[in-house]
Design a protein around this motif. Structure first.
Motif, mmCIF file in Angstrom:
data_model
loop_
_atom_site.group_PDB
_atom_site.id
_atom_site.type_symbol
_atom_site.label_atom_id
_atom_site.label_comp_id
_atom_site.label_asym_id
_atom_site.label_seq_id
_atom_site.Cartn_x
_atom_site.Cartn_y
_atom_site.Cartn_z
ATOM 1 N N PRO A 144 1.545 -3.785 10.335
ATOM 2 C CA PRO A 144 0.493 -3.491 9.100
ATOM 3 C C PRO A 144 -0.185 -2.297 9.362
ATOM 4 C CG PRO A 144 -0.351 -5.084 11.180
ATOM 5 C CD PRO A 144 1.231 -4.442 11.574
ATOM 6 N N PRO A 145 -0.822 -2.178 8.137
ATOM 7 C CA PRO A 145 -1.371 -0.836 7.976
ATOM 8 C C PRO A 145 -2.571 -0.630 9.142
ATOM 9 C CG PRO A 145 -1.360 -1.890 5.838
ATOM 10 C CD PRO A 145 -0.850 -2.802 7.074
ATOM 11 N N ARG A 146 -2.531 0.670 9.567
ATOM 12 C CA ARG A 146 -3.513 0.906 10.540
ATOM 13 C C ARG A 146 -4.125 2.390 10.559
ATOM 14 N NH1 ARG A 146 -0.793 -0.906 15.775
ATOM 15 N NH2 ARG A 146 0.187 -2.090 14.308
ATOM 16 N N HIS B 92 -8.699 -8.291 5.069
ATOM 17 C CA HIS B 92 -7.418 -8.285 4.845
ATOM 18 C C HIS B 92 -6.691 -7.285 5.973
ATOM 19 C CE1 HIS B 92 -8.373 -9.922 0.836
ATOM 20 N NE2 HIS B 92 -7.153 -10.456 0.911
ATOM 21 N N PHE B 93 -7.406 -6.055 6.066
ATOM 22 C CA PHE B 93 -6.467 -4.951 7.151
ATOM 23 C C PHE B 93 -7.569 -4.678 8.118
ATOM 24 C CE2 PHE B 93 -5.103 -4.771 2.488
ATOM 25 C CZ PHE B 93 -3.924 -4.909 2.808
ATOM 26 N N ASP C 212 -7.108 -3.548 10.852
ATOM 27 C CA ASP C 212 -6.638 -2.312 11.787
ATOM 28 C C ASP C 212 -6.816 -1.039 11.140
ATOM 29 O OD1 ASP C 212 -5.743 -4.184 13.707
ATOM 30 O OD2 ASP C 212 -3.656 -4.290 12.968
ATOM 31 N N LYS D 76 1.083 3.582 5.184
ATOM 32 C CA LYS D 76 0.688 2.387 4.708
ATOM 33 C C LYS D 76 -0.702 1.875 4.426
ATOM 34 C CE LYS D 76 4.487 0.044 6.883
ATOM 35 N NZ LYS D 76 5.002 -1.037 8.158
ATOM 36 N N ARG D 77 -1.739 2.541 4.881
ATOM 37 C CA ARG D 77 -3.196 2.405 5.054
ATOM 38 C C ARG D 77 -3.761 2.892 3.828
ATOM 39 N NH1 ARG D 77 -2.759 6.633 8.449
ATOM 40 N NH2 ARG D 77 -3.883 8.489 7.899
ATOM 41 N N ALA E 194 -2.154 0.525 0.803
ATOM 42 C CA ALA E 194 -2.956 -0.545 1.131
ATOM 43 C C ALA E 194 -4.099 -0.469 0.373
ATOM 44 C CB ALA E 194 -3.082 -1.150 2.238
#
Length: 344
Positions: free
Chosen positions: A110-112, A138-139, A141, A301-302, A305
């Protein structure tokens, strides 16, 4: 002397390779020290010993023939030569780190990571800040840093991942995504309307107490309209001046005068009946609120997102105030020039 001459080779070791290896390690250590302002903090960041960082920087200084840092027992700072070298190295190092980050993103889950976000004071407080807790839920990280500022931005130099601005940033490296309309409304409190009425034209602003805002460049922010199909900027005589939109709105709600404010700033007050708008028929063309980020072949990704989440959530807020109030007016009453008591 040719490249194949034995004199250029020392026991089978390629000097180009060893030189690059030593230089690269020195540059990475140099960038870390410059960023952290300390050899020990740079060592912690790189995960190596302080002595290894110091040796790498000293070897790099020897290769370049200049001192890069001024070292005292209390501080570490760049020399003039160090500043020039840092400016030259930083873009390349950033691209290497970005490439490594993109590869990790492709491989990992997942996004981090950390996100640096910039917004103007009003838009940041009213729209972006209230959404950050939901994004973090939701995120979890992804860590966030929100900076509120009015000054022009250089996303690369300021290390900003995502910026929210009115109008497009003039930078070919920046992607600007239209988020919501940028509408400016002239507003007043019902109490003010009872006592003074409302202007029916832009020219009638001169007869009213106007609340203006001072921009970051020190100039008064002009009031923008569209009259007879043409843009019109005016600077009405000001009864009050603030350099903060929240303070201007507070003065409006206290009945101290009229102010031209952005849609997101006044929507809640309009919905609650704490303020009314006027001169909507002269509203300026939409300049747009834009979400801006640096052009990249592969967004981390972060960042992707965050862009997707914020775009969806902000558009769901339905901040198109002009359209909303036009439909209300058409569905309800006769004209704007009704008796002042009708606004109570």
């Amino acid at each position: 002397m040719s490249l194949t001459d034995p004199a250029t080779v020392d026991d089978g070791v390629d000097p180009l390779t060893t030189g690059f290896s030593a230089s690269y390690a020195g540059v990475m250590a140099f960038i870390a020290v410059a960023h952290e302002g300390s050899f020990s903090r740079a060592a912690d960041r790189l995960g190596i010993g302080r002595s290894a960082v110091s040796r790498s920087v000293q070897k790099l200084e020897g290769q370049l023939g200049v001192r890069l840092f001024l070292r005292t027992t209390r501080s570490t700072s760049l020399t003039r030569e160090g500043e020039l070298f840092h400016d030259g190295c930083r873009p390349g190092v950033d691209r290497i780190l970005q490439a490594l980050e993109e590869m990790r993103d492709l491989r990992d889950g997942p996004p981090r990571g950390h996100l640096r976000v910039s917004a103007t004071h009003g838009f940041g407080r009213k729209v972006i800040a209230p959404l950050l807790s939901a994004f973090r839920a939701h995120f979890p990280d992804v860590t966030l840093e929100l900076q509120l500022e009015e000054r022009p931005l250089d996303l690369a130099a300021d290390r900003i991942d995502v910026a929210f601005r009115d109008g497009v940033l003039e930078d070919s490296e920046v992607i600007a995504k239209h988020l919501i309309p940028m509408q400016l409304l002239v507003c007043a409190a019902p109490d003010y309307v009872v006592r003074h009425g409302l202007p029916a034209s832009v020219g009638e602003l001169a007869a009213h107490a106007c609340i203006s805002q001072r921009q970051a460049n020190g100039r008064l922010q002009p009031w923008e309209f569209r009259v007879e199909g043409r843009p019109l900027s005016v600077e009405p005589a000001s009864a009050l001046v603030f350099n903060d939109a929240d303070l201007a709105l507070q003065a409006v709600l206290q009945g101290q005068g009229l102010a031209q404010l952005p849609n997101y700033q006044v929507r809640a007050a309009l919905d609650a009946g704490l303020a009314v708008s006027c001169l909507d028929q002269y509203a300026a063309d939409d300049r747009g609120h834009y979400l801006c980020y640096l052009s990249r072949r592969q967004l981390p990704k972060r960042i992707r997102a965050f862009i997707d989440f914020i775009t969806s959530e902000v558009r769901a807020l339905d901040l198109d105030v002009v359209t909303h109030w036009e439909s209300v007016q058409q569905a309800s009453a006769p004209a704007r020039d009704v008796d002042a008591g009708a606004w109570q």
